[in-house]
Design a protein around this motif. Structure first.
Motif, PDB file in Angstrom:
ATOM      1  N   UNK A  53       0.854  -1.179   0.000  1.00 36.49           N
ATOM      2  CA  UNK A  53       0.000   0.000   0.000  1.00 36.49           C
ATOM      3  C   UNK A  53       0.893   1.233   0.000  1.00 36.49           C
ATOM      4  N   UNK A  54       0.616   2.144  -0.915  1.00 34.80           N
ATOM      5  CA  UNK A  54       1.330   3.418  -0.969  1.00 34.80           C
ATOM      6  C   UNK A  54       0.326   4.487  -0.572  1.00 34.80           C
ATOM      7  N   UNK A  55       0.649   5.260   0.463  1.00 32.01           N
ATOM      8  CA  UNK A  55      -0.286   6.276   0.922  1.00 32.01           C
ATOM      9  C   UNK A  55       0.455   7.488   1.470  1.00 32.01           C
ATOM     10  N   UNK A  56      -0.287   8.590   1.530  1.00 29.08           N
ATOM     11  CA  UNK A  56       0.229   9.801   2.148  1.00 29.08           C
ATOM     12  C   UNK A  56      -0.267   9.786   3.585  1.00 29.08           C
ATOM     13  N   UNK A  57       0.653   9.969   4.506  1.00 24.43           N
ATOM     14  CA  UNK A  57       0.320   9.924   5.929  1.00 24.43           C
ATOM     15  C   UNK A  57       0.827  11.169   6.636  1.00 24.43           C
ATOM     16  N   UNK A  58       0.267  11.409   7.799  1.00 24.32           N
ATOM     17  CA  UNK A  58       0.776  12.439   8.700  1.00 24.32           C
ATOM     18  C   UNK A  58       1.193  11.708   9.969  1.00 24.32           C
ATOM     19  N   UNK A  59       2.407  11.968  10.395  1.00 26.94           N
ATOM     20  CA  UNK A  59       2.901  11.368  11.635  1.00 26.94           C
ATOM     21  C   UNK A  59       2.351  12.225  12.779  1.00 26.94           C
ATOM     22  N   UNK A  60       1.470  11.640  13.581  1.00 29.82           N
ATOM     23  CA  UNK A  60       0.821  12.428  14.630  1.00 29.82           C
ATOM     24  C   UNK A  60       1.387  12.162  16.028  1.00 29.82           C
ATOM     25  N   UNK A  61       2.280  11.167  16.117  1.00 33.49           N
ATOM     26  CA  UNK A  61       2.952  10.900  17.392  1.00 33.49           C
ATOM     27  C   UNK A  61       4.220  10.112  17.124  1.00 33.49           C
ATOM     28  N   UNK A  62       5.307  10.486  17.773  1.00 31.85           N
ATOM     29  CA  UNK A  62       6.563   9.753  17.641  1.00 31.85           C
ATOM     30  C   UNK A  62       7.278  10.026  16.328  1.00 31.85           C
ATOM     31  N   UNK A  63       8.212   9.148  15.989  1.00 25.81           N
ATOM     32  CA  UNK A  63       8.983   9.236  14.749  1.00 25.81           C
ATOM     33  C   UNK A  63       8.867   7.901  14.031  1.00 25.81           C
ATOM     34  N   UNK A  64       8.362   7.947  12.798  1.00 24.76           N
ATOM     35  CA  UNK A  64       8.243   6.727  11.989  1.00 24.76           C
ATOM     36  C   UNK A  64       9.584   6.464  11.325  1.00 24.76           C
ATOM     37  N   UNK A  65      10.075   5.226  11.443  1.00 26.53           N
ATOM     38  CA  UNK A  65      11.370   4.854  10.867  1.00 26.53           C
ATOM     39  C   UNK A  65      11.201   3.643   9.964  1.00 26.53           C
ATOM     40  N   UNK A 100       4.765  -3.393   7.399  1.00 18.90           N
ATOM     41  CA  UNK A 100       6.133  -2.929   7.624  1.00 18.90           C
ATOM     42  C   UNK A 100       6.363  -1.687   6.775  1.00 18.90           C
ATOM     43  N   UNK A 101       6.912  -0.653   7.385  1.00 13.65           N
ATOM     44  CA  UNK A 101       7.222   0.595   6.681  1.00 13.65           C
ATOM     45  C   UNK A 101       8.482   0.370   5.862  1.00 13.65           C
ATOM     46  N   UNK A 102       8.354   0.287   4.533  1.00 13.77           N
ATOM     47  CA  UNK A 102       9.486  -0.061   3.677  1.00 13.77           C
ATOM     48  C   UNK A 102      10.044   1.109   2.878  1.00 13.77           C
ATOM     49  N   UNK A 103       9.325   2.240   2.810  1.00 14.75           N
ATOM     50  CA  UNK A 103       9.845   3.422   2.114  1.00 14.75           C
ATOM     51  C   UNK A 103       9.134   4.662   2.638  1.00 14.75           C
ATOM     52  N   UNK A 104       9.900   5.760   2.717  1.00 20.28           N
ATOM     53  CA  UNK A 104       9.348   7.063   3.114  1.00 20.28           C
ATOM     54  C   UNK A 104       9.857   8.098   2.121  1.00 20.28           C
ATOM     55  N   UNK A 105       8.937   8.839   1.539  1.00 19.27           N
ATOM     56  CA  UNK A 105       9.307   9.947   0.639  1.00 19.27           C
ATOM     57  C   UNK A 105       8.823  11.241   1.280  1.00 19.27           C
ATOM     58  N   UNK A 115      13.314   8.417   8.069  1.00 14.26           N
ATOM     59  CA  UNK A 115      12.352   8.635   9.148  1.00 14.26           C
ATOM     60  C   UNK A 115      11.455   9.828   8.848  1.00 14.26           C
ATOM     61  N   UNK A 116      10.308   9.851   9.539  1.00 21.59           N
ATOM     62  CA  UNK A 116       9.323  10.922   9.402  1.00 21.59           C
ATOM     63  C   UNK A 116       8.924  11.340  10.807  1.00 21.59           C
ATOM     64  N   UNK A 117       9.187  12.604  11.136  1.00 24.70           N
ATOM     65  CA  UNK A 117       8.944  13.099  12.488  1.00 24.70           C
ATOM     66  C   UNK A 117       7.492  13.537  12.691  1.00 24.70           C
ATOM     67  N   UNK A 118       7.131  13.678  13.968  1.00 25.35           N
ATOM     68  CA  UNK A 118       5.806  14.155  14.350  1.00 25.35           C
ATOM     69  C   UNK A 118       5.492  15.467  13.634  1.00 25.35           C
ATOM     70  N   UNK A 119       4.251  15.617  13.258  1.00 30.17           N
ATOM     71  CA  UNK A 119       3.626  16.746  12.538  1.00 30.17           C
ATOM     72  C   UNK A 119       4.006  16.831  11.064  1.00 30.17           C
ATOM     73  N   UNK A 120       4.896  15.970  10.581  1.00 28.97           N
ATOM     74  CA  UNK A 120       5.241  15.986   9.163  1.00 28.97           C
ATOM     75  C   UNK A 120       4.400  14.969   8.401  1.00 28.97           C
ATOM     76  N   UNK A 121       4.197  15.281   7.122  1.00 28.89           N
ATOM     77  CA  UNK A 121       3.483  14.373   6.223  1.00 28.89           C
ATOM     78  C   UNK A 121       4.446  13.871   5.171  1.00 28.89           C
TER      79      UNK A 121
END
Length: 109
Positions: free
Chosen positions: A26-38, A60-65, A73-79
């Motif tokens: 699944x490829x989707x646009x997300x907003x990190x609302x807590x913590x740091x996604x790695x 499993x998080x396999x790619x972040x753009x 990684x994707x930090x809190x409040x970032x999309x």
């Protein structure tokens, strides 16, 4: 490891896996609302009342753009645009505004 929560803003594509072969993607646009996604973190979608008796889908998080660049990684409040991969994980059940929570202490290599 800290708890991380992602909110799905939009689904770009969902590719179902085939039995015994490819993983679901699944490829989707997300907003990190807590913590740091790695990369490598495992996320699950909390079950709803209609999911009773089914396994909790895990991804499993396999790619972040982020702004057109691949990042780790994707930090809190970032999309950002993420790729979530799972084997028989029910990615076709993901929807806009779904919330995904990190599985405590679970990171794949």
């Amino acid at each position: 490891m800290e708890k991380t929560t992602l909110s799905i803003i939009s689904l770009e594509s969902v590719t179902p896996g085939t039995r015994g072969a490819a993983d679901e993607v699944a490829v989707c646009v997300v907003r990190c609302i807590e913590g740091t996604a790695r990369l490598g973190m495992v996320f699950h979608r909390p079950r709803s009342a209609g999911d009773a008796g089914t396994a909790t889908p895990q991804f499993t998080l396999t790619a972040i753009e982020w702004y057109g660049k691949q990042v780790e990684e994707l930090d809190t409040v970032h999309s950002g645009k993420v790729t979530l991969t799972g084997s028989g994980s029910g990615s076709d059940m993901l929807a806009k505004w779904d919330v995904l929570n990190s599985a405590p202490g679970t990171v794949t290599a």
